[in-house]
Design a protein around this motif. Sequence first.
Motif, PDB file in Angstrom:
ATOM      1  N   ALA A   9       0.792  -1.235   0.000  1.00  0.00           N
ATOM      2  CA  ALA A   9       0.000   0.000   0.000  1.00  0.00           C
ATOM      3  C   ALA A   9       0.825   1.286   0.000  1.00  0.00           C
ATOM      4  O   ALA A   9       0.246   2.372   0.002  1.00  0.00           O
ATOM      5  N   GLY A  10       2.138   1.183  -0.010  1.00  0.00           N
ATOM      6  CA  GLY A  10       2.936   2.407   0.021  1.00  0.00           C
ATOM      7  C   GLY A  10       4.412   2.131  -0.075  1.00  0.00           C
ATOM      8  O   GLY A  10       4.830   1.011  -0.362  1.00  0.00           O
ATOM      9  N   ARG A  42       7.888   8.577   8.044  1.00  0.00           N
ATOM     10  CA  ARG A  42       8.050   7.230   7.499  1.00  0.00           C
ATOM     11  C   ARG A  42       6.975   6.281   8.011  1.00  0.00           C
ATOM     12  O   ARG A  42       6.570   6.335   9.169  1.00  0.00           O
ATOM     13  N   ARG A  43       6.541   5.400   7.109  1.00  0.00           N
ATOM     14  CA  ARG A  43       5.676   4.286   7.498  1.00  0.00           C
ATOM     15  C   ARG A  43       6.515   3.303   8.295  1.00  0.00           C
ATOM     16  O   ARG A  43       7.739   3.267   8.146  1.00  0.00           O
ATOM     17  N   ALA A  44       5.842   2.468   9.112  1.00  0.00           N
ATOM     18  CA  ALA A  44       6.602   1.544   9.952  1.00  0.00           C
ATOM     19  C   ALA A  44       5.883   0.228  10.166  1.00  0.00           C
ATOM     20  O   ALA A  44       4.658   0.172  10.220  1.00  0.00           O
ATOM     21  N   ASP A  62      -2.853   4.544  10.112  1.00  0.00           N
ATOM     22  CA  ASP A  62      -2.761   3.624   8.983  1.00  0.00           C
ATOM     23  C   ASP A  62      -1.345   3.437   8.463  1.00  0.00           C
ATOM     24  O   ASP A  62      -1.106   2.539   7.665  1.00  0.00           O
ATOM     25  N   ASP A  63      -0.403   4.287   8.887  1.00  0.00           N
ATOM     26  CA  ASP A  63       0.970   4.169   8.404  1.00  0.00           C
ATOM     27  C   ASP A  63       1.850   3.318   9.316  1.00  0.00           C
ATOM     28  O   ASP A  63       3.061   3.247   9.135  1.00  0.00           O
ATOM     29  N   VAL A  64       1.223   2.618  10.291  1.00  0.00           N
ATOM     30  CA  VAL A  64       1.964   1.754  11.214  1.00  0.00           C
ATOM     31  C   VAL A  64       1.220   0.426  11.340  1.00  0.00           C
ATOM     32  O   VAL A  64       0.003   0.403  11.523  1.00  0.00           O
TER      33      VAL A  64
END
Length: 180
Positions: A9-10, A42-44, A62-64
Motif C-alpha cells: 500500500a505504500g 516514514r511508514r513503519a 494507517d501508516d503503522v
Amino acid sequence: DDLEAFLAAGEPPVVVGMGSMTSRDPAALTRLVLAALRHVGRRAVLVAGWSGLGHTARDLTDDVLVCADVPHDWLLPRAAAVVHHGGSGTTAAGLRAGRPTVVVPHFGDQPLWGDRVHALGAGPAPVPRAELTVERLAAAVRTAVADPLISTRAAEVGTAVRAERGAERAATVILGSSGR
C-alpha cells in the motif's frame, strides 16, 4: 495477509524491533519510536518481540502496522531501513537483507555490532538505548533512509554476506565432505 497488504500500500516501511530486549515501559518506548518515525514521515512495521513494542499503542494510524513475529529473511528485504537492538542474529539478518541499519544497543555485545554496522558504512552511528530520544532516533532513521552512500554500502554488504553461503560452508566443515 495484513502485512502483505500493508507493504503493497505504500513506500517501503522502516522495520523496528527490539528482539528479546524487554522494556520496563513498552508504552513509552512505543510512543518514542512512533514520534521519531512521524517526525521523519516514514511508514513503519513494529515487530513486538519481547519488548512489547506497539502492543500498548492506542493511537496507531494507517501508516503503522504491529506484528507479533515475522521471519527476518522475508520482511527485512522489503524495508526501507531496519531499527533494532543489535543482537548478533538481527544484525546479521539486516546486513544479509542489504538494508540500512540503525542499531539501538542495550548491553553486552550489542554496542560492538552497532559500531561494526557503522564502520561498514551500512548504517549511522548507533544510538545507545540509555541515550535514546525522539530527536536522536529520528536523526538516525533520517540518515539511514536518505543517505545514498549508506544505501549503496548496505546493498554491497548484503550482496557479500549472501554470497558467503555461511550455513552451507559451516555444514561442510562440521559434517565433512561426506555430508554425514
